[in-house]
Enzyme design. Structure first.
Site, PDB file in Angstrom:
ATOM      1  N   ARG A  84       0.841  -0.896  -0.157  1.00 24.99           N
ATOM      2  CA  ARG A  84       0.100  -0.364   0.003  1.00 24.99           C
ATOM      3  C   ARG A  84       0.442   1.224  -0.424  1.00 24.99           C
ATOM      4  O   ARG A  84       1.813   1.922   1.057  1.00 24.99           O
ATOM      5  CB  ARG A  84      -1.550   0.168   1.243  1.00 24.99           C
ATOM      6  CG  ARG A  84      -2.065   1.145   1.450  1.00 24.99           C
ATOM      7  CD  ARG A  84      -2.893   1.398   0.319  1.00 24.99           C
ATOM      8  NE  ARG A  84      -4.019   0.282   0.574  1.00 24.99           N
ATOM      9  CZ  ARG A  84      -4.990   0.414  -0.892  1.00 24.99           C
ATOM     10  NH1 ARG A  84      -4.649   0.678  -1.584  1.00 24.99           N
ATOM     11  NH2 ARG A  84      -5.595  -0.981  -0.691  1.00 24.99           N
ATOM     12  N   GLN A 142      -7.964  -6.660  -9.261  1.00 22.48           N
ATOM     13  CA  GLN A 142      -8.143  -5.098  -9.101  1.00 22.48           C
ATOM     14  C   GLN A 142      -7.233  -5.148  -9.544  1.00 22.48           C
ATOM     15  O   GLN A 142      -6.288  -4.761  -9.258  1.00 22.48           O
ATOM     16  CB  GLN A 142      -8.600  -4.831  -8.066  1.00 22.48           C
ATOM     17  CG  GLN A 142      -8.339  -3.362  -7.408  1.00 22.48           C
ATOM     18  CD  GLN A 142     -10.095  -2.444  -7.566  1.00 22.48           C
ATOM     19  OE1 GLN A 142     -10.540  -2.489  -8.323  1.00 22.48           O
ATOM     20  NE2 GLN A 142      -9.315  -1.511  -7.484  1.00 22.48           N
ATOM     21  N   ARG A 178       1.262  -5.997  -9.904  1.00 21.12           N
ATOM     22  CA  ARG A 178       2.060  -5.520  -8.789  1.00 21.12           C
ATOM     23  C   ARG A 178       2.095  -6.431  -8.088  1.00 21.12           C
ATOM     24  O   ARG A 178       2.349  -6.563  -6.184  1.00 21.12           O
ATOM     25  CB  ARG A 178       0.779  -5.049  -8.266  1.00 21.12           C
ATOM     26  CG  ARG A 178      -0.467  -5.287  -7.889  1.00 21.12           C
ATOM     27  CD  ARG A 178      -1.323  -3.409  -7.259  1.00 21.12           C
ATOM     28  NE  ARG A 178      -2.825  -4.202  -7.295  1.00 21.12           N
ATOM     29  CZ  ARG A 178      -3.604  -3.798  -6.420  1.00 21.12           C
ATOM     30  NH1 ARG A 178      -3.728  -2.205  -6.172  1.00 21.12           N
ATOM     31  NH2 ARG A 178      -4.431  -4.024  -6.168  1.00 21.12           N
ATOM     32  N   HIS A 218       0.515   4.033 -10.635  1.00 22.95           N
ATOM     33  CA  HIS A 218      -0.498   3.978  -9.341  1.00 22.95           C
ATOM     34  C   HIS A 218       0.099   5.250  -8.754  1.00 22.95           C
ATOM     35  O   HIS A 218       0.712   4.685  -6.989  1.00 22.95           O
ATOM     36  CB  HIS A 218      -0.893   2.746  -9.137  1.00 22.95           C
ATOM     37  CG  HIS A 218      -2.287   3.074  -8.226  1.00 22.95           C
ATOM     38  ND1 HIS A 218      -2.498   4.270  -6.779  1.00 22.95           N
ATOM     39  CD2 HIS A 218      -3.279   2.627  -8.028  1.00 22.95           C
ATOM     40  CE1 HIS A 218      -3.479   4.194  -6.307  1.00 22.95           C
ATOM     41  NE2 HIS A 218      -4.342   2.762  -7.024  1.00 22.95           N
ATOM     42  N   ASP A 269     -11.762   9.657  -6.833  1.00 18.57           N
ATOM     43  CA  ASP A 269     -11.423   8.772  -7.336  1.00 18.57           C
ATOM     44  C   ASP A 269     -12.175   8.980  -8.795  1.00 18.57           C
ATOM     45  O   ASP A 269     -13.689   8.894  -9.313  1.00 18.57           O
ATOM     46  CB  ASP A 269     -12.347   7.780  -7.370  1.00 18.57           C
ATOM     47  CG  ASP A 269     -12.159   6.616  -7.504  1.00 18.57           C
ATOM     48  OD1 ASP A 269     -11.132   6.577  -8.751  1.00 18.57           O
ATOM     49  OD2 ASP A 269     -11.890   5.238  -6.928  1.00 18.57           O
ATOM     50  N   GLU A 313      -2.225   9.152 -10.444  1.00 18.28           N
ATOM     51  CA  GLU A 313      -1.577   8.253 -11.744  1.00 18.28           C
ATOM     52  C   GLU A 313      -2.045   8.717 -12.894  1.00 18.28           C
ATOM     53  O   GLU A 313      -2.689   8.229 -14.004  1.00 18.28           O
ATOM     54  CB  GLU A 313      -2.609   7.239 -10.942  1.00 18.28           C
ATOM     55  CG  GLU A 313      -2.838   6.919  -9.945  1.00 18.28           C
ATOM     56  CD  GLU A 313      -3.609   5.828  -9.528  1.00 18.28           C
ATOM     57  OE1 GLU A 313      -4.486   4.463 -10.274  1.00 18.28           O
ATOM     58  OE2 GLU A 313      -4.803   6.687  -8.483  1.00 18.28           O
TER      59      GLU A 313
HETATM   60  C1  BG6 Z   1      -7.265   3.777  -7.665  1.00 20.02           C
HETATM   61  C2  BG6 Z   1      -8.831   3.405  -7.499  1.00 20.02           C
HETATM   62  O1  BG6 Z   1      -6.393   3.799  -8.302  1.00 20.02           O
HETATM   63  O2  BG6 Z   1      -7.042   2.772  -7.038  1.00 20.02           O
HETATM   64  C3  BG6 Z   1      -9.530   3.563  -6.711  1.00 20.02           C
HETATM   65  O3  BG6 Z   1      -9.377   4.150  -8.671  1.00 20.02           O
HETATM   66  C4  BG6 Z   1      -8.600   2.391  -5.662  1.00 20.02           C
HETATM   67  O4  BG6 Z   1     -11.267   3.137  -7.563  1.00 20.02           O
HETATM   68  C5  BG6 Z   1      -8.044   2.975  -5.527  1.00 20.02           C
HETATM   69  O5  BG6 Z   1      -9.762   1.990  -4.759  1.00 20.02           O
HETATM   70  C6  BG6 Z   1      -7.070   1.743  -4.283  1.00 20.02           C
HETATM   71  O6  BG6 Z   1      -7.253   0.389  -5.498  1.00 20.02           O
HETATM   72  P1  BG6 Z   1      -6.388  -0.387  -5.208  1.00 20.02           P
HETATM   73  O7  BG6 Z   1      -6.790  -1.994  -5.175  1.00 20.02           O
HETATM   74  O8  BG6 Z   1      -5.003  -0.644  -4.224  1.00 20.02           O
HETATM   75  O9  BG6 Z   1      -6.459  -0.497  -2.549  1.00 20.02           O
END
Ligand code: BG6
Length: 329
Positions: free
Chosen positions: A81, A99, A104, A182, A227, A286
């Site tokens: 994170r 997601q 990653r 990101h 977002d 991003e």
């Molecule tokens: C962002 C998305 O890029 O990443 C969000 O637009 C998302 O919708 C965020 O919540 C975090 O994503 P993750 O999978 O790392 O918790």
């Protein structure tokens, strides 16, 4: 999903890093392998082989410029994170994969013999990483590819990431993907931050069923969860941190879109690997290719580049002057 990925030690043993004062293989959190890059004037960056994930970028005063959560887990298969996760081959939930795709949370290896770049890298502090699909990956996304990432520190401490994705399918099939760097920027106080370069642009709002809107004429400021996916953005975006008197400049190439994300208080509390108040000290901007996915035929290569710099914000009659930053080359 299985957590039985290639152990990091195995990934590291296949790495033959050239002996250099600028590039070092080291152990990171939980014994995960990381590469530390150091530039002569003192700036540095760290990239984990797990995810090819940049987790630190420090200027030549040793100040950290990226945000990484104090609660980040560093436990595969959970992505780290903060820092700069690579979203590939899918951004967010824009497709059937997990997601943000799987790059990653895979173990990458050091690429000892990358194909040359058309223009040479003048930096001595750089590393090339590579990801190829495992048999398990091919069951999830049935394509053969080589994803090469070069992480480089410029002499002035700029952080440059260059991704090269090549279709190596032998069945003649093209593939299509979406992508994002990101990046989590560290900011002193989100309510004091402005983003310049996205005014008047169209965007999809992820908080409103991806409905289409057009941004107002003013710089973006933040007072609640955001977002958004801005479309066809300029190649330069600036993040002005008023309190720190620091401006981040993002330059990008091959990445037309830009996502702006901050979870704010409610979502922060719902994330196990994110502190309740940490949203105040981060902002994700991003560089991405989402609206028009990239399609590659066998043998074709795509390149997407992001260059980050952190410069002191200039003052003009008591106001930060973003135009100077946006107009300078
Ligand atoms: C962002 C998305 O890029 O990443 C969000 O637009 C998302 O919708 C965020 O919540 C975090 O994503 P993750 O999978 O790392 O918790």
């Amino acid at each position: 999903m299985s957590s039985e990925r290639v152990p990091s030690s195995a990934a590291a043993s296949s790495t033959a890093l050239p002996a250099s004062p600028h590039v070092e293989l080291a152990k990171g959190v939980n014994g995960l392998d990381k590469i530390v890059l150091r530039e002569s004037r003192g700036s540095s960056t760290e990239v984990y082989l797990y995810g090819a994930h940049v987790t630190s970028w420090k200027n030549d005063h040793g100040e950290e410029l990226l945000f990484v959560s104090n609660k980040a887990l560093y436990k595969p298969p959970k992505p780290i994170r903060g820092g700069i996760p690579i979203c590939f081959p899918q951004f967010g939930g824009f497709g059937p994969l997990e997601q943000h795709g799987f790059a990653r949370n895979r173990f990458w290896t050091v690429d000892t013999d990358p194909p040359p770049f058309p223009t040479p890298t003048y930096s001595k502090a750089y590393v090339d990483l590579i990801l190829r699909p495992s048999e398990e990956d091919i069951k999830i996304w049935p394509h053969s590819y080589e994803f090469r990432l070069r992480v480089a520190l410029g002499p002035g401490g700029d952080l440059m990431l260059t991704s090269r994705v090549r279709n190596t399918n032998t069945d003649g099939k093209p593939f299509t993907f979406t992508f994002a760097y990101h990046t989590y920027f560290s900011v002193s106080d989100i309510s004091e931050v402005r983003v310049e370069g996205l005014e008047t642009l169209d965007y999809f709002d992820n908080l409103k069923n991806r409905e289409h809107f057009t941004e107002q004429g003013d710089a973006l400021t933040f007072e609640s969860e955001v977002d958004k996916i801005y479309l066809s953005t300029p190649t330069k975006i600036a993040i002005l941190d008023h309190e720190k008197k620091r401006t981040f400049v993002i330059r990008k190439d091959g990445l037309p879109d830009a996502v702006v994300w901050n979870p704010w208080d409610k979502k922060a509390k719902a994330m196990a690997d994110f502190g309740d108040d940490e949203y105040k000290h981060m902002l994700c901007v991003e560089a991405a290719a989402i609206e028009k996915p990239i399609t590659l035929k066998p043998g074709e290569e795509w390149k997407g580049r992001q260059e980050l710099s952190a410069v002191p914000s200039s003052y003009c009659s008591g106001q930060l002057d973003p135009q100077k930053v946006l107009q300078s080359s």
